[in-house]
Design an enzyme around this catalytic site. Structure first.
Site, PDB file in Angstrom:
ATOM      1  CB  CYS A 176      -4.363   3.680   7.540  1.00 14.21           C
ATOM      2  SG  CYS A 176      -4.911   4.480   6.012  1.00 14.21           S
ATOM      3  CB  CYS A 223      -0.919  -0.007   1.225  1.00 13.27           C
ATOM      4  SG  CYS A 223      -2.161   1.311   1.191  1.00 13.27           S
ATOM      5  CB  CYS A 282      -3.453  -0.732   8.112  1.00 13.58           C
ATOM      6  SG  CYS A 282      -3.547  -1.945   6.759  1.00 13.58           S
TER       7      CYS A 282
END
Length: 350
Positions: free
Chosen positions: A76, A72, A79
């Protein structure tokens, strides 16, 4: 008897007794054989019923979430499917697994990550989307993405084959997104969200929003923006800890600081109760109600608060692998996991 010798009389008695015993044994043997046959028949029926019961207990993979990549471009903090490997199956192997799932009863496939548009700039994803809709003829094909890598030309090439595109957005405040990690450099996540919304409208793809409620956005009022974007569904998740992913010694994230209480989550839901498209998912509803397939096409069992993988469906088939998924079908139905998920049936005003 007159005129009959004692020896002849004895022989006659012995023959008579032997004849009686022979008749008795014949009847006993015949009865015994019949009883054994009946017993075997009952056992056969019981085994048949047992096999039928096992078949009834087999989980049908109606809706599957295929996390074909863990890589990714966002970071975040909460996650729960992190970049622990960079592996992606070759396209033909992935197609083989998707066909096995269709043959086992799959109706909906959701492609996720990681960020699914990252690998081969979305072309790998597009080919799987096209295969599932055009060749496997699945009723529903969807994607969950952060939206940062999506280009209009992808819609032009693959939009006809996609039913639903879900974009993850946790806040309509750029600073909050920065604190969460829902960003890449100076790009505006929110501006991109509205741009993708317009493409979905233009290319006739149902638009959906996913939000993870955590300590940084739990007091935010998102009503105005959600109503403006008007998604077909707004999935609202409570921040969830998964050992080995965002909690524990081997995790790549430390999500404890993002966790909110059940009451805080409920307060957020109450505050947004007027939003008709809101679909809430607490930790209880979320944990075991998804059939999650990892990058190796292994089902992930989350019942122990971590992700324990089955063997790959490519090695043992769907039936054997899914028995280790820990899937809670009742909770899947309770949380509204089955809904109108084909854009042909949504009757949307494009």
């Amino acid at each position: 008897m007159p005129g009959v010798s004692a020896g002849a009389l004895l022989e006659l008695c012995i023959n008579t007794i032997l004849s009686i015993f022979s008749g008795v044994f014949s009847k006993v043997f015949s009865w015994s054989k019949g009883a054994c046959g009946a017993t075997n028949s009952l056992l056969s029926d019981a085994n048949s019923q047992s096999e039928q019961s096992k078949d009834l207990d087999v989980t049908t993979p109606t809706s599957v979430n295929y996390h074909f990549t863990r890589k990714c471009n966002y970071k975040c903090g909460f996650c729960f499917h992190t970049a622990k490997t960079s592996f992606v199956l070759p396209l033909e192997e992935a197609k083989k697994g998707l066909r096995l799932l269709k043959e086992a009863g799959m109706e909906k496939i959701n492609f996720s990550g990681g960020e699914p548009f990252l690998h081969e700039r979305g072309d790998f994803l597009g080919k799987m989307v096209q295969y599932c809709k055009a060749e496997l003829q699945l009723p529903s094909v969807s994607i969950v993405s952060n939206g940062s890598m999506i280009k209009e030309k992808w819609f032009q090439k693959y939009g006809d084959f996609l039913d639903i595109l879900a974009i993850s957005c946790d806040s309509f405040d750029e600073e909050t997104n920065q604190m969460i990690g829902r960003c890449q450099g100076s790009k505006s996540h929110i501006e991109n969200l509205f741009k993708i919304r317009s493409w979905c409208q233009q290319y006739k793809v149902a638009f959906k929003i996913n939000s993870v409620i955590n300590t940084f956005n739990v007091h935010e009022d998102m009503t105005e923006q959600i109503n403006q974007l008007n998604p077909v569904r707004w999935k609202v998740f409570q921040c969830l800890l998964i050992d080995g992913e965002n909690a524990g010694e081997e995790a790549l994230r430390e999500a404890e600081r993002f966790v909110i209480t059940d009451q805080q989550f409920q307060d957020f839901l109450d505050h947004h109760s007027a939003v008709s498209c809101l679909v809430p998912e607490s930790n209880e509803k979320m944990r075991n109600s998804y059939l999650i397939l990892d990058e190796y096409m292994r089902f992930l069992d989350c019942r122990e608060g971590r992700k324990d993988p089955s063997k790959s469906i490519l090695d043992v088939g769907v039936k054997d692998a899914i028995s280790f998924s820990g899937f809670d079908e009742k909770m899947f139905l309770k949380r509204g996991g089955k809904y109108v998920w084909s854009k042909a049936d949504m009757k949307l005003d494009w």
